[in-house]
Design a protein around this motif. Structure first.
Motif, PDB file in Angstrom:
ATOM      1  N   GLN A  18     118.626 -14.293  31.763  1.00  0.00           N
ATOM      2  CA  GLN A  18     119.465 -15.471  31.988  1.00  0.00           C
ATOM      3  C   GLN A  18     119.643 -15.732  33.494  1.00  0.00           C
ATOM      4  O   GLN A  18     119.551 -16.881  33.944  1.00  0.00           O
ATOM      5  CB  GLN A  18     120.822 -15.267  31.318  1.00  0.00           C
ATOM      6  CG  GLN A  18     121.677 -16.489  31.307  1.00  0.00           C
ATOM      7  CD  GLN A  18     122.961 -16.286  30.501  1.00  0.00           C
ATOM      8  OE1 GLN A  18     123.255 -15.200  30.018  1.00  0.00           O
ATOM      9  NE2 GLN A  18     123.719 -17.349  30.368  1.00  0.00           N
ATOM     10  N   ASN A  21     116.351 -17.033  34.783  1.00  0.00           N
ATOM     11  CA  ASN A  21     116.170 -18.438  34.400  1.00  0.00           C
ATOM     12  C   ASN A  21     116.997 -19.367  35.286  1.00  0.00           C
ATOM     13  O   ASN A  21     116.540 -20.445  35.662  1.00  0.00           O
ATOM     14  CB  ASN A  21     116.540 -18.654  32.935  1.00  0.00           C
ATOM     15  CG  ASN A  21     115.561 -18.009  31.977  1.00  0.00           C
ATOM     16  OD1 ASN A  21     114.467 -17.598  32.362  1.00  0.00           O
ATOM     17  ND2 ASN A  21     115.962 -17.878  30.729  1.00  0.00           N
ATOM     18  N   GLU A  22     118.233 -18.942  35.613  1.00  0.00           N
ATOM     19  CA  GLU A  22     119.069 -19.743  36.511  1.00  0.00           C
ATOM     20  C   GLU A  22     118.398 -19.869  37.871  1.00  0.00           C
ATOM     21  O   GLU A  22     118.340 -20.958  38.453  1.00  0.00           O
ATOM     22  CB  GLU A  22     120.456 -19.119  36.664  1.00  0.00           C
ATOM     23  CG  GLU A  22     121.347 -19.906  37.601  1.00  0.00           C
ATOM     24  CD  GLU A  22     122.684 -19.243  37.902  1.00  0.00           C
ATOM     25  OE1 GLU A  22     123.416 -19.794  38.762  1.00  0.00           O
ATOM     26  OE2 GLU A  22     123.007 -18.195  37.314  1.00  0.00           O
ATOM     27  N   HIS A  23     117.881 -18.752  38.395  1.00  0.00           N
ATOM     28  CA  HIS A  23     117.179 -18.774  39.680  1.00  0.00           C
ATOM     29  C   HIS A  23     115.995 -19.738  39.630  1.00  0.00           C
ATOM     30  O   HIS A  23     115.829 -20.586  40.517  1.00  0.00           O
ATOM     31  CB  HIS A  23     116.684 -17.369  40.049  1.00  0.00           C
ATOM     32  CG  HIS A  23     115.795 -17.356  41.242  1.00  0.00           C
ATOM     33  ND1 HIS A  23     114.437 -17.583  41.145  1.00  0.00           N
ATOM     34  CD2 HIS A  23     116.071 -17.190  42.554  1.00  0.00           C
ATOM     35  CE1 HIS A  23     113.910 -17.548  42.356  1.00  0.00           C
ATOM     36  NE2 HIS A  23     114.877 -17.314  43.226  1.00  0.00           N
ATOM     37  N   ASP A  24     115.184 -19.614  38.590  1.00  0.00           N
ATOM     38  CA  ASP A  24     113.988 -20.448  38.485  1.00  0.00           C
ATOM     39  C   ASP A  24     114.346 -21.932  38.338  1.00  0.00           C
ATOM     40  O   ASP A  24     113.680 -22.787  38.915  1.00  0.00           O
ATOM     41  CB  ASP A  24     113.113 -19.994  37.312  1.00  0.00           C
ATOM     42  CG  ASP A  24     112.496 -18.620  37.568  1.00  0.00           C
ATOM     43  OD1 ASP A  24     112.572 -18.111  38.713  1.00  0.00           O
ATOM     44  OD2 ASP A  24     111.947 -18.037  36.609  1.00  0.00           O
ATOM     45  N   GLU A  25     115.394 -22.227  37.574  1.00  0.00           N
ATOM     46  CA  GLU A  25     115.850 -23.613  37.407  1.00  0.00           C
ATOM     47  C   GLU A  25     116.277 -24.198  38.764  1.00  0.00           C
ATOM     48  O   GLU A  25     115.919 -25.322  39.111  1.00  0.00           O
ATOM     49  CB  GLU A  25     117.007 -23.660  36.406  1.00  0.00           C
ATOM     50  CG  GLU A  25     117.691 -25.000  36.296  1.00  0.00           C
ATOM     51  CD  GLU A  25     116.932 -26.035  35.486  1.00  0.00           C
ATOM     52  OE1 GLU A  25     117.292 -27.217  35.574  1.00  0.00           O
ATOM     53  OE2 GLU A  25     115.981 -25.665  34.780  1.00  0.00           O
ATOM     54  N   LEU A  26     117.037 -23.413  39.531  1.00  0.00           N
ATOM     55  CA  LEU A  26     117.482 -23.875  40.848  1.00  0.00           C
ATOM     56  C   LEU A  26     116.303 -24.035  41.812  1.00  0.00           C
ATOM     57  O   LEU A  26     116.212 -25.024  42.526  1.00  0.00           O
ATOM     58  CB  LEU A  26     118.510 -22.900  41.444  1.00  0.00           C
ATOM     59  CG  LEU A  26     119.888 -22.891  40.810  1.00  0.00           C
ATOM     60  CD1 LEU A  26     120.720 -21.750  41.372  1.00  0.00           C
ATOM     61  CD2 LEU A  26     120.594 -24.219  41.021  1.00  0.00           C
ATOM     62  N   TRP A  27     115.404 -23.051  41.822  1.00  0.00           N
ATOM     63  CA  TRP A  27     114.316 -23.029  42.801  1.00  0.00           C
ATOM     64  C   TRP A  27     113.226 -24.049  42.489  1.00  0.00           C
ATOM     65  O   TRP A  27     112.736 -24.735  43.385  1.00  0.00           O
ATOM     66  CB  TRP A  27     113.725 -21.624  42.886  1.00  0.00           C
ATOM     67  CG  TRP A  27     112.635 -21.512  43.904  1.00  0.00           C
ATOM     68  CD1 TRP A  27     111.308 -21.323  43.677  1.00  0.00           C
ATOM     69  CD2 TRP A  27     112.769 -21.602  45.327  1.00  0.00           C
ATOM     70  NE1 TRP A  27     110.612 -21.279  44.858  1.00  0.00           N
ATOM     71  CE2 TRP A  27     111.492 -21.451  45.886  1.00  0.00           C
ATOM     72  CE3 TRP A  27     113.852 -21.796  46.179  1.00  0.00           C
ATOM     73  CZ2 TRP A  27     111.264 -21.491  47.254  1.00  0.00           C
ATOM     74  CZ3 TRP A  27     113.619 -21.829  47.544  1.00  0.00           C
ATOM     75  CH2 TRP A  27     112.338 -21.675  48.068  1.00  0.00           C
ATOM     76  N   LYS A  29     113.311 -26.626  40.057  1.00  0.00           N
ATOM     77  CA  LYS A  29     113.679 -27.960  39.570  1.00  0.00           C
ATOM     78  C   LYS A  29     114.778 -28.613  40.414  1.00  0.00           C
ATOM     79  O   LYS A  29     114.582 -29.660  41.006  1.00  0.00           O
ATOM     80  CB  LYS A  29     114.114 -27.866  38.101  1.00  0.00           C
ATOM     81  CG  LYS A  29     114.327 -29.212  37.480  1.00  0.00           C
ATOM     82  CD  LYS A  29     114.600 -29.124  35.997  1.00  0.00           C
ATOM     83  CE  LYS A  29     114.771 -30.536  35.467  1.00  0.00           C
ATOM     84  NZ  LYS A  29     115.578 -30.627  34.297  1.00  0.00           N
ATOM     85  N   LYS A  30     115.945 -27.979  40.444  1.00  0.00           N
ATOM     86  CA  LYS A  30     117.118 -28.599  41.080  1.00  0.00           C
ATOM     87  C   LYS A  30     116.928 -28.769  42.592  1.00  0.00           C
ATOM     88  O   LYS A  30     117.198 -29.847  43.135  1.00  0.00           O
ATOM     89  CB  LYS A  30     118.346 -27.733  40.776  1.00  0.00           C
ATOM     90  CG  LYS A  30     119.637 -28.329  41.203  1.00  0.00           C
ATOM     91  CD  LYS A  30     120.175 -29.259  40.169  1.00  0.00           C
ATOM     92  CE  LYS A  30     121.587 -29.638  40.551  1.00  0.00           C
ATOM     93  NZ  LYS A  30     122.028 -30.816  39.859  1.00  0.00           N
ATOM     94  N   ARG A  31     116.486 -27.702  43.294  1.00  0.00           N
ATOM     95  CA  ARG A  31     116.355 -27.770  44.747  1.00  0.00           C
ATOM     96  C   ARG A  31     115.338 -28.836  45.193  1.00  0.00           C
ATOM     97  O   ARG A  31     115.640 -29.628  46.102  1.00  0.00           O
ATOM     98  CB  ARG A  31     115.987 -26.400  45.318  1.00  0.00           C
ATOM     99  CG  ARG A  31     116.089 -26.368  46.831  1.00  0.00           C
ATOM    100  CD  ARG A  31     115.804 -24.989  47.394  1.00  0.00           C
ATOM    101  NE  ARG A  31     116.192 -24.906  48.788  1.00  0.00           N
ATOM    102  CZ  ARG A  31     115.510 -25.457  49.780  1.00  0.00           C
ATOM    103  NH1 ARG A  31     114.416 -26.152  49.551  1.00  0.00           N
ATOM    104  NH2 ARG A  31     115.947 -25.339  51.028  1.00  0.00           N
ATOM    105  N   GLU A  33     114.549 -31.583  43.662  1.00  0.00           N
ATOM    106  CA  GLU A  33     115.149 -32.894  43.400  1.00  0.00           C
ATOM    107  C   GLU A  33     116.143 -33.263  44.506  1.00  0.00           C
ATOM    108  O   GLU A  33     116.127 -34.382  45.017  1.00  0.00           O
ATOM    109  CB  GLU A  33     115.878 -32.892  42.054  1.00  0.00           C
ATOM    110  CG  GLU A  33     114.977 -32.852  40.846  1.00  0.00           C
ATOM    111  CD  GLU A  33     115.729 -32.637  39.541  1.00  0.00           C
ATOM    112  OE1 GLU A  33     116.982 -32.555  39.558  1.00  0.00           O
ATOM    113  OE2 GLU A  33     115.065 -32.538  38.499  1.00  0.00           O
TER     114      GLU A  33
END
Length: 165
Positions: A18, A21-27, A29-31, A33
């Protein structure tokens, strides 16, 4: 949300995944954008009165701070998997059901401090309740010190989610 640095560096495999996954989502996708928005807003000129630029630049700093925390934390955590030697006793990763003298029951899983956020059915291995329950068996009594005094709990059930795999 800033989370405190915890002393125990244990985590379940699911908890580790988990955080990863949070790290990967931030790195991934979110960052990217937010970086695009900051670049676009900066191209508009005067940054001092540009709300898009200021807000997203602040958001980018928050994302970068969380990424630094996650990278360091993931590097130092130890994943704890179920071991057959744990059967019948309360250890890290156990689902425990307990009851007090008044008939109140609780059920929860003992996990690392990084896993308890957003979950009402998880408690940290660092909590007084978890410490009191460690190494106990079904029908054993655990005395937990609370702000209002000590309280006795009896162990009704112990389960490990990975015991059957």
């Amino acid at each position: 949300m800033k989370r405190p640095i915890s002393k125990t560096l244990l985590i379940t495999r699911a908890g580790y995944q988990q955080l990863k996954n949070e790290h990967d989502e931030l790195w991934f996708k979110k960052r990217p954008e937010v970086t695009k928005i900051v670049t676009w807003a900066a191209s508009l000129g005067d940054r001092s009165e540009n709300a898009d630029y200021q807000y997203n630049k602040r958001l980018l700093r928050q994302i970068d701070g969380r990424l630094r925390f996650l990278r360091k934390r993931l590097e130092n955590l130890t994943i704890v998997d179920y071991s057959p030697q744990q059967a019948g006793r309360v250890f890290f990763g156990a689902w425990v059901s307990i009851e007090d003298d008044d008939g109140n029951t609780l059920s929860f899983r003992i996990v690392g401090p990084d896993e308890i956020y957003g979950r009402n059915d998880y408690i940290s291995i660092d909590s007084p309740m978890a410490r009191a329950l460690l190494k106990k068996q079904i029908d054993d009594m655990a005395t937990v010190q609370t702000p209002t005094g000590s309280r006795d709990w009896y162990i009704l059930d112990i389960q490990y989610p990975d015991a059957n795999s």
